[in-house]
Design a protein around this motif. Sequence first.
Motif, PDB file in Angstrom:
ATOM      1  N   GLU A 132      40.169  52.737  36.192  1.00  0.00           N
ATOM      2  CA  GLU A 132      41.186  52.936  37.231  1.00  0.00           C
ATOM      3  C   GLU A 132      41.910  51.616  37.472  1.00  0.00           C
ATOM      4  N   MET A 133      42.869  51.303  36.603  1.00  0.00           N
ATOM      5  CA  MET A 133      43.595  50.037  36.654  1.00  0.00           C
ATOM      6  C   MET A 133      44.543  50.008  37.852  1.00  0.00           C
ATOM      7  N   PRO A 134      44.996  48.810  38.259  1.00  0.00           N
ATOM      8  CA  PRO A 134      46.001  48.713  39.334  1.00  0.00           C
ATOM      9  C   PRO A 134      47.242  49.508  38.964  1.00  0.00           C
ATOM     10  N   GLY A 137      53.227  47.636  39.513  1.00  0.00           N
ATOM     11  CA  GLY A 137      53.733  46.743  38.489  1.00  0.00           C
ATOM     12  C   GLY A 137      53.653  45.300  38.933  1.00  0.00           C
ATOM     13  N   GLY A 138      53.306  44.419  38.016  1.00  0.00           N
ATOM     14  CA  GLY A 138      53.218  43.003  38.320  1.00  0.00           C
ATOM     15  C   GLY A 138      51.922  42.572  38.952  1.00  0.00           C
ATOM     16  N   ALA A 139      50.961  43.479  39.081  1.00  0.00           N
ATOM     17  CA  ALA A 139      49.676  43.117  39.693  1.00  0.00           C
ATOM     18  C   ALA A 139      48.925  42.136  38.809  1.00  0.00           C
ATOM     19  N   THR A 140      48.286  41.164  39.425  1.00  0.00           N
ATOM     20  CA  THR A 140      47.474  40.193  38.678  1.00  0.00           C
ATOM     21  C   THR A 140      46.022  40.244  39.103  1.00  0.00           C
ATOM     22  N   GLY A 141      45.689  41.030  40.091  1.00  0.00           N
ATOM     23  CA  GLY A 141      44.320  41.164  40.562  1.00  0.00           C
ATOM     24  C   GLY A 141      43.895  42.611  40.562  1.00  0.00           C
ATOM     25  N   GLY A 142      42.623  42.855  40.878  1.00  0.00           N
ATOM     26  CA  GLY A 142      42.102  44.211  40.939  1.00  0.00           C
ATOM     27  C   GLY A 142      41.564  44.716  39.626  1.00  0.00           C
ATOM     28  N   PHE A 143      41.717  43.941  38.567  1.00  0.00           N
ATOM     29  CA  PHE A 143      41.249  44.385  37.255  1.00  0.00           C
ATOM     30  C   PHE A 143      39.735  44.268  37.130  1.00  0.00           C
ATOM     31  N   GLN A 144      39.169  43.183  37.669  1.00  0.00           N
ATOM     32  CA  GLN A 144      37.724  43.004  37.586  1.00  0.00           C
ATOM     33  C   GLN A 144      36.991  44.071  38.378  1.00  0.00           C
ATOM     34  N   SER A 145      37.535  44.416  39.542  1.00  0.00           N
ATOM     35  CA  SER A 145      36.885  45.458  40.340  1.00  0.00           C
ATOM     36  C   SER A 145      36.965  46.810  39.637  1.00  0.00           C
ATOM     37  N   ALA A 146      38.083  47.061  38.935  1.00  0.00           N
ATOM     38  CA  ALA A 146      38.204  48.299  38.161  1.00  0.00           C
ATOM     39  C   ALA A 146      37.191  48.320  37.023  1.00  0.00           C
ATOM     40  N   GLU A 147      37.017  47.174  36.374  1.00  0.00           N
ATOM     41  CA  GLU A 147      36.031  47.069  35.300  1.00  0.00           C
ATOM     42  C   GLU A 147      34.621  47.297  35.831  1.00  0.00           C
ATOM     43  N   ASP A 148      34.302  46.668  36.956  1.00  0.00           N
ATOM     44  CA  ASP A 148      32.962  46.810  37.540  1.00  0.00           C
ATOM     45  C   ASP A 148      32.686  48.254  37.933  1.00  0.00           C
ATOM     46  N   GLU A 149      33.706  48.900  38.503  1.00  0.00           N
ATOM     47  CA  GLU A 149      33.529  50.289  38.947  1.00  0.00           C
ATOM     48  C   GLU A 149      33.262  51.209  37.761  1.00  0.00           C
ATOM     49  N   GLU A 150      34.006  51.011  36.659  1.00  0.00           N
ATOM     50  CA  GLU A 150      33.784  51.858  35.483  1.00  0.00           C
ATOM     51  C   GLU A 150      32.414  51.585  34.869  1.00  0.00           C
ATOM     52  N   TYR A 151      32.054  50.315  34.787  1.00  0.00           N
ATOM     53  CA  TYR A 151      30.747  49.952  34.226  1.00  0.00           C
ATOM     54  C   TYR A 151      29.618  50.596  35.034  1.00  0.00           C
ATOM     55  N   GLU A 152      29.694  50.505  36.342  1.00  0.00           N
ATOM     56  CA  GLU A 152      28.659  51.092  37.199  1.00  0.00           C
ATOM     57  C   GLU A 152      28.614  52.609  37.042  1.00  0.00           C
ATOM     58  N   THR A 153      29.785  53.245  36.870  1.00  0.00           N
ATOM     59  CA  THR A 153      29.837  54.690  36.664  1.00  0.00           C
ATOM     60  C   THR A 153      29.126  55.081  35.372  1.00  0.00           C
ATOM     61  N   ILE A 154      29.359  54.306  34.314  1.00  0.00           N
ATOM     62  CA  ILE A 154      28.729  54.600  33.021  1.00  0.00           C
ATOM     63  C   ILE A 154      27.211  54.453  33.107  1.00  0.00           C
ATOM     64  N   ALA A 335      53.960  39.611  31.945  1.00  0.00           N
ATOM     65  CA  ALA A 335      54.919  39.497  33.039  1.00  0.00           C
ATOM     66  C   ALA A 335      55.763  40.750  33.224  1.00  0.00           C
ATOM     67  N   LEU A 336      55.645  41.738  32.334  1.00  0.00           N
ATOM     68  CA  LEU A 336      56.440  42.952  32.464  1.00  0.00           C
ATOM     69  C   LEU A 336      56.069  43.706  33.735  1.00  0.00           C
ATOM     70  N   GLU A 337      57.090  44.276  34.384  1.00  0.00           N
ATOM     71  CA  GLU A 337      56.860  45.045  35.605  1.00  0.00           C
ATOM     72  C   GLU A 337      56.322  46.420  35.228  1.00  0.00           C
ATOM     73  N   PHE A 338      55.082  46.424  34.790  1.00  0.00           N
ATOM     74  CA  PHE A 338      54.457  47.651  34.311  1.00  0.00           C
ATOM     75  C   PHE A 338      53.000  47.626  34.737  1.00  0.00           C
ATOM     76  N   PRO A 339      52.495  48.702  35.326  1.00  0.00           N
ATOM     77  CA  PRO A 339      51.090  48.698  35.730  1.00  0.00           C
ATOM     78  C   PRO A 339      50.174  48.343  34.564  1.00  0.00           C
ATOM     79  N   SER A 340      49.264  47.486  34.825  1.00  0.00           N
ATOM     80  CA  SER A 340      48.245  47.052  33.862  1.00  0.00           C
ATOM     81  C   SER A 340      48.792  46.202  32.723  1.00  0.00           C
ATOM     82  N   ALA A 341      50.038  45.713  32.830  1.00  0.00           N
ATOM     83  CA  ALA A 341      50.610  44.892  31.762  1.00  0.00           C
ATOM     84  C   ALA A 341      49.758  43.666  31.433  1.00  0.00           C
ATOM     85  N   PRO A 342      49.194  42.941  32.415  1.00  0.00           N
ATOM     86  CA  PRO A 342      48.369  41.772  32.061  1.00  0.00           C
ATOM     87  C   PRO A 342      47.166  42.145  31.197  1.00  0.00           C
ATOM     88  N   ALA A 343      46.517  43.267  31.513  1.00  0.00           N
ATOM     89  CA  ALA A 343      45.365  43.696  30.715  1.00  0.00           C
ATOM     90  C   ALA A 343      45.803  44.160  29.333  1.00  0.00           C
TER      91      ALA A 343
END
Length: 722
Positions: A132-134, A137-154, A335-343
């Motif tokens: 569940e990525m941010p 668009g342009g988000a730079t945070g929230g990716f680690q929490s999304a990763e942790d949440e998916e890992y815990e779900t698995i 830097a693209l204004e697109f959700p999850s672009a940094p990842a």
Amino acid sequence: RKQSFAFRGSGVLITTVATITTTTTNQKIVTNSNKQRPMTDNKNTSSTTTNKPALVFGASGEQGRAVLEGFVDAGFSPVYGFSSNPDTISDQYLSDALQCILLEGKISNPEDVRKALTSTRAQAIFLTTTTEMPVMGGATGGFQSAEDEEYETIVQWFKTLQEVHQEDKLPRTVVFSGRDNVQELARKKYEQTGNVWIEPLDDGSVVPHYSAKGKGGEEGLKLLQNTPGLNLIQLTMPFFYSNFLAFFCPLPNDGRTQWELSGCFGSGDTKIDMMAVTDLGALVVNVMNQAEKYKGQILRVASERISMNEIAKEFSDLFGKDVVYNPLLPKELAALEFPSAPAMAQMCQFLGDSRELQHDLELTAELMKPRKLANFETWLLTHSDSTAFSRVGLDRDAPELTKICVFGALSPQGKSVVKGLLADVRKSYTIRCTTRRDLDTNPDVQELISLDPQRVSFVQADFDDIDSCTNAVQDMDGAFLVADLQESLKTTDLETEERHVKNIIDACEGRVRHLIFSTMESSEAVNTDLPEKELLEFSPKARAAAYARSKSLSVTFVLVPCYSEVFFDMMEVRKDDAGQDKLVMKVPGGQEDAKVMVMSVEELGPCVANIFDSYECFAGHEIGLVTDFVTAHEVKSMLNDVFSEDIAVETESVETKEWVEARDTYMRDLGQLFAGLSHSKAVTSRHSLAKTYQLVPNVRSLRRWVEQNRDNPTFREKLGLR
């Protein structure tokens, strides 16, 4: 409640009646009456799984859907799909065409998972999860929490599976859709080298949607390794072709003259492991059937290793558009204004790395037997009518080009192009020619206009003046450009001529739909023993071609070889011992046996006309024209055959230095063709007989051209014949 409806599935229109009931639990089970199975030609004939229940966790996504189809095709029954998406639960194709029973629940909810496992008693299970990525668009945070949440779900999912197994002792085989744990790989690489491989995001995450699955799969293997009756097999997935329907879909420029595949995979020639997600269904079934062999293993699957340049070419070949790979830096993509672009930028960097961590193509092909894996070419063909490609205009027909501006119209190439366009019976071209010479006093100008005064006109253009170049292409559909460097040497230097060509290219950008640029190889690419200062005509044209590639301009690059006509500029009439006339062909550098690429300049016109007629098919392409690879000795023999009743032909070798000093620029370049270009793979490999004859099937070979001109007065005059 009962509801009648019609829908399409696998190309078959089916009308049916569905009965939808809701159980007393939080899960909804969709059942059907009067169901029909659509026709299919992809049955897994090796299946041994008839009437065994199967369950897919993550039925909403493309992987889950593919595996549902695979289970059904293989004869599993009943087949259950688990999803939290209401649209999936009400998907009529899944419930009625595939006859799947759909369960509503959340993978992150252990109780929902438990109910699905216990109620279905499925022994064949496929698990795929979503990060569940941010969404901003342009988000730079929230990716680690999304990763942790998916890992815990698995991890929790595997623990729930263990608990259910302890209660019912039912043997189960699970195929888990995993990815690489890139975060751990990056950490290890840093420990080994001290260099940062992939820059972490602001919250410390590294390709979170890969790392979560990688860590989760590793933990799942540890949990189940000592649990008899539970088999876990992880399929580490590659880059799916379906990404080209979404984030990596080719996007057009403003003029829709070129489409770009943008990514930070590094060089366009970097090979990337890829696969069609539609093959996953058969792949999972075959792995299930060999669970004892593969249990506890991580299988790295992929169908082919292909570069982005090759992907772009497949798009170009299928849609007839100029599609290119646009290599970005990771920070540019991020830097693209697109959700999850940094990842996504991190993912591209990971996939584009030349590492040993490759997927096993041979194993994947073995697992798919008796079926064959789809490659990108076949995948693209079957998805060519996708709305994703329609939205970006890949399937639209190109506007017809009928108004052409010819730069360098008084050169041999320019004259040939004007004649070729006038001779094209498919359409009536209006041709605007340009020259720096005086229009009223030049006989060549009047000669070209006289070919068809209604369709051929001339404008005088100052190529030092960008406005003058712009006026020349105003209201034109296309342009042909050849730098008449022979003319320019009388008045200017090659650096100035290169600037002139770039001014013309700038004028064409945004004004014409297509440019055909007659260029040449760079001196740096040619392996020759001549001093670089003598390579007068080559490098300026090559640099200008590179400049054209950098513009937002649809261009076809044409490489023209040595003109067949120049062999006759090499000849002089002499008297033999008996006082009879003979022709002597003077060949520079003792190169009588060197193979030289040739084509009559007269053939260029039809080639250019065919390119303009299908310009989008040739956009971005380089076409090296040639009709013959011949030696001076072979030309001598051919002329003796054709003109045996008129005159004898001989060859004579002269020193290259003597040749260069004795001739003007035009013949000096011809000397280079014999002295260097005929031996250069950088040149000969770029000229193709097959491509030339494919472009113009009736193009004339050297012998045919000579035979057709045998009685031509102008031709005979050049040879000193009456």
